[in-house]
Design an enzyme around this catalytic site. Structure first.
Site, mmCIF file in Angstrom:
data_model
loop_
_atom_site.group_PDB
_atom_site.id
_atom_site.type_symbol
_atom_site.label_atom_id
_atom_site.label_comp_id
_atom_site.label_asym_id
_atom_site.label_seq_id
_atom_site.Cartn_x
_atom_site.Cartn_y
_atom_site.Cartn_z
ATOM 1 C CG HIS A 181 76.290 33.811 -125.087
ATOM 2 N ND1 HIS A 181 75.200 33.037 -125.464
ATOM 3 C CD2 HIS A 181 77.262 32.945 -124.728
ATOM 4 C CE1 HIS A 181 75.518 31.758 -125.345
ATOM 5 N NE2 HIS A 181 76.759 31.681 -124.906
ATOM 6 C CG ASP A 220 75.570 32.910 -129.409
ATOM 7 O OD1 ASP A 220 74.753 33.824 -129.206
ATOM 8 O OD2 ASP A 220 75.378 31.740 -129.026
HETATM 9 C C1 GAR Z 1 70.778 35.636 -119.160
HETATM 10 O O1 GAR Z 1 71.725 34.924 -118.412
HETATM 11 C C2 GAR Z 1 71.272 35.840 -120.577
HETATM 12 O O2 GAR Z 1 72.645 36.049 -120.652
HETATM 13 C C3 GAR Z 1 70.873 34.526 -121.208
HETATM 14 O O3 GAR Z 1 69.585 34.263 -120.686
HETATM 15 C C4 GAR Z 1 69.506 34.802 -119.353
HETATM 16 C C5 GAR Z 1 68.253 35.637 -119.255
HETATM 17 O O4 GAR Z 1 68.035 36.046 -117.929
HETATM 18 N N1 GAR Z 1 70.891 34.599 -122.626
HETATM 19 C C6 GAR Z 1 71.275 33.585 -123.392
HETATM 20 O O5 GAR Z 1 71.589 32.490 -122.958
HETATM 21 C C7 GAR Z 1 71.271 33.877 -124.884
HETATM 22 N N2 GAR Z 1 71.920 32.848 -125.618
HETATM 23 P P1 GAR Z 1 67.084 37.278 -117.586
HETATM 24 O O6 GAR Z 1 65.735 37.001 -118.270
HETATM 25 O O7 GAR Z 1 66.951 37.237 -116.091
HETATM 26 O O8 GAR Z 1 67.723 38.539 -118.080
#
Ligand code: GAR
Length: 208
Positions: free
Chosen positions: A110, A151
């Site tokens: 997260h 979360d």
């Molecule tokens: C990341 O920043 C992750 O932490 C977030 O989505 C993004 C995915 O990026 N996750 C959340 O917000 C979950 N609640 P990515 O596809 O480039 O890894």
């Protein structure tokens, strides 16, 4: 060998960090057996295929209802027989049945320091928008086990990142990814693969 399934929804930069970590030895004793996306257009699927990893899409809209989607998703996971499920930017609510079957074997990343800026509606850029709106001076990322809340599961590791004057949500997101997420997730997977992480009374204990 820790067999992991990685679930993704978007660009897959965290997935890439895991792929690179396995290839370069930062993550030991681990094999990515499957990547699952809920979104056919996710670039993460291309990253997986480029690395020779089985990549499948299970899209909710292709199923009659949520229950049918959940069943298909569970089946896809079970087929891979993973030791650990990694949610790396997976923006779908995880079926309770999966959480019960894989207790303390699902982790999520997260993009904030939990318990700040989390829960329903807080994902991706929205988390950074909220952090900037609140005016926090420090944010970061958290890797935690997934429980039945949103979360709320036991925290494995967190890393702080400075908020700087003039930050936009996009700039802050990039800094949090570079300075925290892409390091934390591989570290945590490696610790789990080395058998160094246990959960006791809802708290994570990491041994050296
Ligand atoms: C990341 O920043 C992750 O932490 C977030 O989505 C993004 C995915 O990026 N996750 C959340 O917000 C979950 N609640 P990515 O596809 O480039 O890894």
């Amino acid at each position: 060998m820790l067999k992991i399934v990685v679930c993704v929804s978007g660009g897959g930069t965290n997935l890439q960090a895991i792929i690179d970590g396995v290839a370069q030895g930062a993550i030991t004793n681990t094999q990515i057996v499957k990547v699952i996306s809920n979104n056919q257009g996710a670039y993460a699927l291309t990253r997986a295929r480029n690395a020779g990893i089985q990549a499948v899409c299970i899209a909710p809209k292709e199923y009659a209802d949520r229950e049918a989607f959940n069943q298909a998703f569970l089946q896809e996971i079970d087929q891979a027989q993973p030791d650990l499920i990694v949610l790396a930017g997976f923006l779908v609510k995880i079926p309770v049945q999966l959480i019960r079957s894989y207790g303390n074997r699902i982790i999520n990343i997260h993009p904030s320091l939990l318990p700040s800026f989390c829960g329903t509606g807080y994902y991706g850029l929205k988390v950074h928008e909220a952090a900037l709106a609140r005016g926090v001076k420090i944010t970061g990322a958290t890797v935690h086990f997934v429980d039945e809340g949103m979360d709320t599961g036991p925290i494995i590791m967190q890393k702080a990142v400075a908020v700087k004057e003039g930050d936009t949500p996009e700039i802050l997101q990039k800094r949090v990814m570079e300075e925290a997420e892409w390091l934390l997730l591989p570290w945590c997977i490696n610790l789990i693969a080395c058998g160094k992480v246990k959960v006791e009374n809802g708290q994570v204990l990491v041994s050296e």
